[in-house]
Write a protein that holds these residues in place. Structure first.
Motif, mmCIF file in Angstrom:
data_model
loop_
_atom_site.group_PDB
_atom_site.id
_atom_site.type_symbol
_atom_site.label_atom_id
_atom_site.label_comp_id
_atom_site.label_asym_id
_atom_site.label_seq_id
_atom_site.Cartn_x
_atom_site.Cartn_y
_atom_site.Cartn_z
ATOM 1 N N LEU A 130 0.844 -1.189 0.000
ATOM 2 C CA LEU A 130 0.000 0.000 0.000
ATOM 3 C C LEU A 130 0.882 1.242 0.000
ATOM 4 O O LEU A 130 1.773 1.383 0.849
ATOM 5 N N HIS B 120 0.751 5.373 0.159
ATOM 6 C CA HIS B 120 -0.063 6.554 0.450
ATOM 7 C C HIS B 120 0.274 7.708 -0.492
ATOM 8 O O HIS B 120 1.250 7.664 -1.241
ATOM 9 N N SER C 96 1.534 5.839 6.328
ATOM 10 C CA SER C 96 1.088 4.449 6.448
ATOM 11 C C SER C 96 -0.061 4.295 7.436
ATOM 12 O O SER C 96 -0.859 3.364 7.328
ATOM 13 N N TRP D 9 -3.753 3.605 6.554
ATOM 14 C CA TRP D 9 -4.158 2.281 6.094
ATOM 15 C C TRP D 9 -4.444 1.310 7.230
ATOM 16 O O TRP D 9 -4.542 0.101 6.992
ATOM 17 N N GLU E 211 -7.371 -0.939 6.552
ATOM 18 C CA GLU E 211 -7.113 -1.836 5.420
ATOM 19 C C GLU E 211 -6.181 -2.970 5.843
ATOM 20 O O GLU E 211 -6.388 -4.128 5.458
ATOM 21 N N VAL F 17 0.297 -7.822 4.231
ATOM 22 C CA VAL F 17 0.083 -6.418 3.868
ATOM 23 C C VAL F 17 1.248 -5.569 4.362
ATOM 24 O O VAL F 17 1.605 -5.611 5.543
ATOM 25 N N ALA G 21 2.513 -1.550 4.358
ATOM 26 C CA ALA G 21 2.221 -0.139 4.081
ATOM 27 C C ALA G 21 3.466 0.673 4.403
ATOM 28 O O ALA G 21 3.932 0.674 5.546
ATOM 29 N N LEU H 209 -1.146 -1.314 -4.511
ATOM 30 C CA LEU H 209 -2.248 -0.352 -4.445
ATOM 31 C C LEU H 209 -1.667 1.021 -4.125
ATOM 32 O O LEU H 209 -0.953 1.184 -3.132
ATOM 33 N N HIS I 125 -2.580 5.275 -3.785
ATOM 34 C CA HIS I 125 -3.616 6.297 -3.663
ATOM 35 C C HIS I 125 -3.043 7.672 -3.989
ATOM 36 O O HIS I 125 -1.974 8.037 -3.489
ATOM 37 N N HIS J 186 -11.680 5.594 1.024
ATOM 38 C CA HIS J 186 -11.395 4.427 1.872
ATOM 39 C C HIS J 186 -11.734 4.708 3.325
ATOM 40 O O HIS J 186 -11.941 3.776 4.110
ATOM 41 N N HIS K 128 -13.109 -2.005 0.948
ATOM 42 C CA HIS K 128 -12.474 -3.288 1.265
ATOM 43 C C HIS K 128 -13.048 -4.406 0.391
ATOM 44 O O HIS K 128 -12.299 -5.260 -0.112
#
Length: 266
Positions: free
Chosen positions: A22, A24, A30, A33, A36, A46, A48, A88, A90, A239, A247
């Motif tokens: 992830l 940002h 971070s 998230w 998430e 995961v 971030a 992912l 953003h 989100h 999600h």
């Protein structure tokens, strides 16, 4: 792989399974998230990251190029022994994600481009990058962060998510706040969209005041076989506004059976 000698970025990591990274955006971190990570850790490993100058990486000098942010993320994943991953991104992080795909296409499995676009100058943004730099110099990071973060939410300052975003933005170093504006303005990925071969999901909120429809449409039409999700009554930080729906979209996309290239482009 990238140079193993580069210092890794700080990151949050939880879960097991295929890796999901992830990234940002501007004035983020971070910590945005957390929900998430908690939700997706059941199916994924995961990670971030905090980009240089943001969050736990506030002490690091932020680059003025999206290309350099992408290199730092890849070097961090090298340090964490992660070779293949879903990605992912953003907002500005979506630009970083596109650049990661261009730098290391063999490493990215599936791609989610959320509230972002292929043109760093962001036509139709609530104000130009030059104006944001002027107001940053005049007002400082805290006032700038609170003003800009309010535009990312449908209900602005009245949104329950506003204080989290404002706090994250206030933690950004002054150097990074300015560098991010230069980095975005100087980046353009439009001529490389056709080269993105990964299965891609474009997510956009219909009231996004930062990235207008033209940016989401350019991604959707420019990346062969890309899927598009437009969320009604949502803004740039959807989100946080519609977490359960966000999600569900991401999980469905990342766990769906792989499509062939002919299926994706049909």
């Amino acid at each position: 792989m990238s140079s193993p000698d580069a210092a890794p970025l700080p990151s949050r990591r939880a879960g097991a399974g295929p890796t999901l990274v992830l990234v940002h955006g501007y004035l983020g971190g971070s910590r945005q998230w957390v929900a998430e990570i908690e939700h997706l850790r059941r199916q994924f490993d995961v990670i971030a990251v905090d980009l240089a100058g943001y969050g736990e990486a506030r002490h690091l000098t932020a680059p003025t190029k999206i290309v350099a942010h992408a290199r730092s993320v890849l070097q961090t994943l090298d340090h964490l022994d992660v070779e293949r991953f879903h990605l992912l991104g953003h907002s500005m992080g979506g630009m970083v994600a596109q650049e990661i795909v261009h730098q290391a296409p063999h490493r990215v499995t599936r791609l989610v481009l959320y509230g972002t676009g292929p043109q760093g100058s962001i036509p139709g943004r609530f104000e130009t990058m030059a104006r944001s730099r002027e107001r940053l110099a005049a007002d400082g990071v805290e006032r700038t962060a609170r003003r800009i973060c309010a535009t990312w939410l449908l209900d602005r300052e009245a949104s329950p998510a506003f204080e989290l975003l404002a706090e994250l933005g206030t933690c950004v170093s002054p150097q990074a706040a300015e560098a991010g504006l230069w980095a975005m303005e100087g980046w353009d990925g439009r001529d490389r969209l056709a080269a993105i071969q990964q299965e891609t999901l474009v997510v956009w909120g219909e009231v996004d005041r930062s990235y207008g429809w033209s940016q989401a449409e350019a991604l959707w039409r420019g990346i062969s076989g890309a899927s598009l999700a437009v969320l009604p009554a949502c803004s740039h930080a959807l989100h946080l506004e519609r977490a359960a729906l966000f999600h569900a979209l991401v999980l469905e996309f990342l766990t769906a059976p792989e499509r062939s290239r002919s299926q994706a482009s049909a």
